[in-house]
Design a protein around this motif. Structure first.
Motif, short mmCIF file in Angstrom:
data_model
loop_
_atom_site.label_atom_id
_atom_site.label_comp_id
_atom_site.label_asym_id
_atom_site.label_seq_id
_atom_site.Cartn_x
_atom_site.Cartn_y
_atom_site.Cartn_z
N ILE A 235 0.85 -1.20 0.00
CA ILE A 235 0.00 0.00 0.00
C ILE A 235 0.88 1.24 0.00
CG2 ILE A 235 -1.70 1.32 1.33
CD1 ILE A 235 -2.72 -1.38 2.40
N ALA A 236 1.92 1.23 0.83
CA ALA A 236 2.83 2.37 0.89
C ALA A 236 3.50 2.60 -0.46
CB ALA A 236 3.87 2.14 1.98
N GLU A 237 3.90 1.52 -1.12
CA GLU A 237 4.56 1.64 -2.42
C GLU A 237 3.64 2.30 -3.44
OE1 GLU A 237 6.56 -1.32 -5.80
OE2 GLU A 237 6.06 -2.07 -3.80
N ARG A 238 2.35 1.95 -3.43
CA ARG A 238 1.41 2.56 -4.37
C ARG A 238 1.26 4.06 -4.12
NH1 ARG A 238 -3.70 -1.51 -5.47
NH2 ARG A 238 -2.48 -3.42 -5.84
N LEU A 239 1.55 4.48 -2.90
CA LEU A 239 1.44 5.90 -2.55
C LEU A 239 2.79 6.61 -2.60
CD1 LEU A 239 -0.98 5.44 0.44
CD2 LEU A 239 -1.55 6.48 -1.74
N ASN A 240 3.81 5.90 -3.16
CA ASN A 240 5.16 6.47 -3.25
C ASN A 240 5.74 6.82 -1.89
OD1 ASN A 240 5.40 6.23 -6.01
ND2 ASN A 240 4.61 8.28 -6.42
N LEU A 241 5.47 5.95 -0.91
CA LEU A 241 6.02 6.11 0.43
C LEU A 241 6.71 4.83 0.85
CD1 LEU A 241 3.01 7.76 2.33
CD2 LEU A 241 5.14 8.89 1.71
N SER A 242 7.58 4.94 1.86
CA SER A 242 8.09 3.74 2.51
C SER A 242 7.05 3.24 3.49
CB SER A 242 9.39 4.06 3.25
OG SER A 242 9.14 4.93 4.34
N GLN A 243 7.15 1.97 3.86
CA GLN A 243 6.21 1.45 4.86
C GLN A 243 6.34 2.22 6.17
OE1 GLN A 243 6.02 -2.82 5.28
NE2 GLN A 243 5.30 -2.71 7.39
N ARG A 244 7.56 2.51 6.56
CA ARG A 244 7.77 3.26 7.80
C ARG A 244 7.15 4.65 7.71
NH1 ARG A 244 13.72 3.38 10.26
NH2 ARG A 244 13.14 1.16 10.45
N GLY A 245 7.28 5.28 6.53
CA GLY A 245 6.70 6.61 6.36
C GLY A 245 5.19 6.58 6.45
#
Length: 314
Positions: A235-245
């Motif tokens: 999910i984070a990748e689809r939002l251009n974020l890291s999981q931690r972010g």
């Protein structure tokens, strides 16, 4: 916990209507409260329609609402929603302004919707406060009432005074209040009930989203993947974020982890299926991403205090 919530009295809301009020604004104010009551299966809010003189009020499109009484006769409550639209300057009579000042002593919070800020300012209820109004009237409000700090925000909370700029922002304000009163998950549920949220964020992956919109974007992905839940990292990748972010962002915005929100969404879908279908518990578990019906039932009981069978519609 359910028992302690059930004995909490509902928040009382007075909705003060004026001739030519906006149907859209009224629906956006009241329907989220109705949705919160329905989704929680208890009365979180009650509301009554009022007018300055108790007479029926016709909206700008001709819909007439028969109020339950006059503003001056209402004993007060938690919120008074002041809802004019057109002809608001003409409605600022000395008698109405006196009634608003008196009502401010009976209601814990006074809320100006659409052009309601004007009437509040004319009554002196926004002196020394920050406020907003429908964008067409921002300059007019600032010039007429220099003691009010007028901003272009979509809605403004300043202590026991709240102001909001229009119909769409009224819906956003009510979602905000529901979240403040009853938590981020109910706010997200109400938003979902009215299909309010982000479209597929992959359509514009470079878009920088404000905090709440990013949560809505992530939740939109979660809702589309209930039966086969995605890893939080995906999910984070689809939002251009890291999981931690993404996890840090959810903690700031909702006080919950993405995983906890995802689980809560799946369980609410399970509750909906239990209420509205004749599917077995095993089938509901499969449709909500659980390989084991017993595991879903345990999670369901922890979340709602009862097993799925208690939510079957009779």
């Amino acid at each position: 916990m359910l028992n302690s919530q059930q004995i909490t009295p509902p928040r009382s809301v007075g909705v003060l209507l004026f001739p030519a009020f906006s149907n859209h604004c009224l629906a956006n104010a009241v329907e989220p409260l109705r949705g919160a009551n329905m989704l929680s299966r208890r009365a979180l809010y009650d509301w009554s329609f009022l007018s300055p003189d108790g007479a029926g009020v016709a909206s700008s499109s001709g819909l007439t609402v028969q109020p339950e009484g006059r503003l001056s006769d209402h004993p007060g409550g938690d919120y008074l929603l002041v809802m004019p639209s057109y002809d608001f300057e003409r409605q600022a009579t000395p008698g109405l302004l006196r009634a608003l000042r008196a009502a401010a002593g009976r209601f814990r919070t006074v809320v100006g919707l659409d052009t309601g800020s004007w009437l509040m300012a004319a009554a002196g209820l926004l002196d020394g406060r920050r406020a907003t109004i429908h964008w067409d009237e921002l300059e007019n409000l600032a010039e007429r009432f220099p003691d009010t700090e007028v901003t272009e925000d979509r809605f403004v909370l300043d202590g026991n005074r709240i102001t909001c700029g229009g119909t769409t922002t009224t819906f956003e304000l009510m979602l905000h209040l529901i979240g403040a009163h009853h938590g981020a998950m109910l706010r997200l549920e109400v938003a979902a009930l009215f299909m309010h949220g982000e479209a597929d964020p992959r359509a514009d992956p470079l878009m920088r989203l404000p905090r709440d919109r990013l949560v809505q974007a992530a939740v939109s992905i979660m809702r589309r993947n209930i039966e086969t839940p995605l890893p939080v990292g995906q999910i984070a990748e689809r939002l251009n974020l890291s999981q931690r972010g993404l996890e840090a962002h959810f903690a700031r915005a909702t006080g919950m982890s993405p995983r906890a929100v995802y689980t809560a969404l799946r369980l609410r879908q399970a509750r909906l299926l239990a209420e509205r279908t004749t599917l077995s518990v095993a089938e509901i578990a499969t449709r909500c991403g659980y390989g084991d019906a017993s595991a879903m039932t345990r999670a369901f009981r922890r979340e709602f205090g009862h097993p799925p069978s208690a939510f079957r519609t009779t």
